[in-house]
Design a protein around this motif. Structure first.
Motif, PDB file in Angstrom:
ATOM      1  N   SER A  54       0.839  -1.203   0.000  1.00 12.20           N
ATOM      2  CA  SER A  54       0.000   0.000   0.000  1.00 12.20           C
ATOM      3  C   SER A  54       0.873   1.253   0.000  1.00 12.20           C
ATOM      4  N   ASN A  55       2.191   1.071   0.019  1.00 12.36           N
ATOM      5  CA  ASN A  55       3.076   2.235   0.011  1.00 12.36           C
ATOM      6  C   ASN A  55       2.840   3.058  -1.260  1.00 12.36           C
ATOM      7  N   GLN A  56       2.757   4.398  -1.079  1.00 11.59           N
ATOM      8  CA  GLN A  56       2.446   5.308  -2.196  1.00 11.59           C
ATOM      9  C   GLN A  56       3.654   5.509  -3.112  1.00 11.59           C
ATOM     10  N   CYS A  57       4.752   4.863  -2.765  1.00  8.69           N
ATOM     11  CA  CYS A  57       5.966   4.990  -3.573  1.00  8.69           C
ATOM     12  C   CYS A  57       6.377   3.591  -4.020  1.00  8.69           C
ATOM     13  N   LEU A  89      12.633   3.988  -7.049  1.00 11.57           N
ATOM     14  CA  LEU A  89      13.183   5.338  -7.167  1.00 11.57           C
ATOM     15  C   LEU A  89      14.473   5.326  -7.997  1.00 11.57           C
ATOM     16  N   THR A 234       8.273  -0.714  -0.060  1.00 10.40           N
ATOM     17  CA  THR A 234       7.837  -0.153  -1.339  1.00 10.40           C
ATOM     18  C   THR A 234       7.656  -1.247  -2.384  1.00 10.40           C
TER      19      THR A 234
END
Lengths: 409, 409
Positions: A54-57, A89, A234
């Protein structure tokens, strides 16, 4: 290298499943002298369902798999997982890397690109070792074998101190089907070198739509009911593949009674895999099994259960085998859920320690001895309804600090 | 006994304030050979405002003070604080104990019972030492003196390793007023032996209604913007008393410009007190100052800032002076706030380390050296609006485990 977790379990005995083969290889990027790339090949289209962080990243493989699953004719023909770099990232290069890997597999096997699933685990934000991985895909293909389950479970490890798997059988109607899976993770996250990846395989014949519902409901009570350090990776993912080889009858929908044994078994296996992750939690010495009952809703119950399991003060008390119910009361109170402490009852290891807003009389030294075990049950009864939830957590020890305060280099 | 925090600060030089005297005494209950009871006496009605824990399981003194504040003519004539027993989850006996203490003070001084404020800090759920405290009230009264500020700051300590205070002056219109306060706490909570209590005194003349607004807004940016371990005490309170001795002009309302300097100064003093609590955090070696800017709302900014400051993985990285921005990204992502990582910029100690979803080039060993300081600034820019928030946190070290895994006995 960290010592093996004292709570480790041996791998189960995996059977070959018709239609799926596993190949592993060394990329020689972050790790040396060990296989750190896993290629899974399905000889015919496998149905697939999945749940993700559920991490937004989210990492690039998470976004990639979500896209595969949302494809109108979603099925799987291959899965590629690398350990050592999470591809999170990593900017445009990271996206291109994912695409290049999938293209290569698509070409080698002549299968559609949207049938190729990806998983990555390891360090965040560092350049993805695209070339090393591309080069290792062919050796991985050459080693494909239906027997390589253990090699597969080992290839995806990072800070894990032991490989983790679970096996079982279930009936769909009168047809017996096999379910087998493996998982990696030793912390809900450690962006340096960890995340949770779970892959489950069954020879059952089921459509992806049903499989998606089954893995979603199972994850809610397993992978989404454990916490090591309250941090959310993530890159977390759990994928469930149905090889469509068994001659089982077809369910009309999720609630078809012929599915009930299979659904229960998937829940059992995902719970077993989730608990293995917890048992390899960084610095873990003891688990807690928190059950919140008599709540007005399941959401409330789960919120309180996680507030307890994530509290550093509860976790350190657990490390000391201390039945410190004041910290449980504090964690209930800080959860934000409205409750009346006059109706709350708290127990450790089956012994009630507090009720109706005050301490009960119990033998503290006896209870401390009982708590010196691998899994400490904590039950909180809210006296406020019929809903309940259970989650599993672990203690917080100095080894956690050792593992996580060290430099990344 | 724990060693003194490496971040300790000496007490400031307190001046006597007209109208308030402090007495201390030994109850000889949990502690031996030290004053652990504080009696504060106001020779005339003091205005009062207060903020309290959001924990749904508040201690009896919290409930008591809330009732005093909600009294139609709320003012303070006395405050009694004991250290060693928090009077939380002590049942009917705990309530009676609070009432008996207030009755005794009411009788000794002939003041209304609703003008007597109570504070307790220490162990939860154990029988309150009512008789020992009742017996010590008279000795505390006999020691009342306007000079006893340091004794007062010391009497309310529990696991604190040093006493904590702050002093300052402000103008209301052209009248200079004094503000002085002290605080105890060394962890947002440790139900065994800690909580956060802050008491602030000013000679200003102000109604309770204004004082309440001033302390509420100040707490939001000070006491409610720090975190040691994400756990919320059942007994936290901050009370602000105005002695009504200064001849300052009267503000029309909170926004009257003559109040702006006073409001700023109260905010400064509460922030100083809050940071002293953090500097005495259990096992602390380093603080982080997290600023989230360019958010779409202050709520979002604060949620993300606390998600960072409370993350065990960020806290352990801080202990290792590791500019591990991947963990910051993870903590932003798990906060639940919707954001676009393409616009996010992360910096440590003024050096940008990540932007637009990927790592920037920076000198890592130089940055590691810069991070070996007492307070590490972390700035996250969301590129999503104008709102911002700042919170302070601390690192997570092995000493925290030592302090909190020990038995209560």
């Amino acid at each position: 290298m960290t010592n093996k977790s004292p709570l480790q379990k041996p791998l189960p005995f995996f059977m070959p499943l018709e239609g799926v083969t596993f190949g592993t290889a060394q990329t020689n990027s972050r790790y040396r002298n060990r296989d750190d790339l896993l290629l899974v090949y399905f000889d015919s289209p496998a149905s697939v369902g999945g749940v993700f962080t559920s991490n937004q990243c989210p990492g690039i493989p998470v976004t990639w798999c979500r896209e595969c699953l949302s494809h109108p004719h979603n099925f799987a023909r291959a899965l590629l997982v690398n350990a050592g770099n999470a591809n999170v990232l990593t900017g445009k290069e990271g996206k291109e890397a994912a695409s290049l890997c999938a293209q290569k597999i698509s070409k080698i096997f002549d299968i559609p690109i949207e049938s190729i699933f990806l998983g990555s685990t390891g360090v965040i934000g560092e350049a993805f070792p695209t070339n090393s991985i591309l080069k290792a895909i062919l050796p991985a293909k050459l080693s494909l074998s239906p027997m390589n389950w253990e090699k597969a479970a080992r290839a995806i490890m990072t800070t894990d101190t032991f490989p983790k798997g679970a096996v079982g059988c279930a009936y769909i109607g009168n047809t017996k089907v096999k379910i087998q899976g493996f998982v990696k993770g030793s912390g809900m996250i450690a962006p340096n070198m960890a995340t949770m990846l779970a892959y489950i395989f069954t020879d059952a014949t089921l459509p992806s739509s049903i499989l998606q519902q089954i893995i979603s409901e199972a994850a809610e009570e397993s992978f989404n009911a454990i916490t090591v350090d309250s941090d959310t990776s993530t890159s977390d993912m759990a994928l469930c593949f149905a090889l469509n080889k068994a001659q089982n009858p077809q369910p009309k929908n999720l609630d078809d009674p012929i599915l009930s044994d299979f659904r229960r078994k998937i829940r059992e296996i995902t719970t077993e895999l989730a608990l293995l992750v917890l048992k390899d939690g960084e610095g873990v010495s003891r688990l807690m099994h928190v059950k919140v009952v008599e709540a007005s809703s399941r959401d409330d119950a789960k919120k309180i259960a996680f507030s307890i399991a994530n509290s550093p003060l509860v976790k350190t008390a657990l490390a000391g085998a201390d039945p410190n119910w004041g910290r449980i009361a504090m964690a209930i109170g800080k959860s934000g859920v409205k409750i009346d402490f006059q109706h709350v009852r708290i127990s450790f290891c089956g012994i009630d320690v507090a009720a109706a807003g005050e301490c009960l009389s119990y033998d503290e030294s006896f209870l401390q001895k009982k708590m010196r075990t691998v899994e400490v049950p904590i039950v909180v009864s809210l006296g406020n309804g019929q809903a309940e939830a259970e989650v599993w957590g672990c203690d917080l020890t100095k080894t956690y600090i050792d593992i996580n305060a060290a430099y990344r280099s």
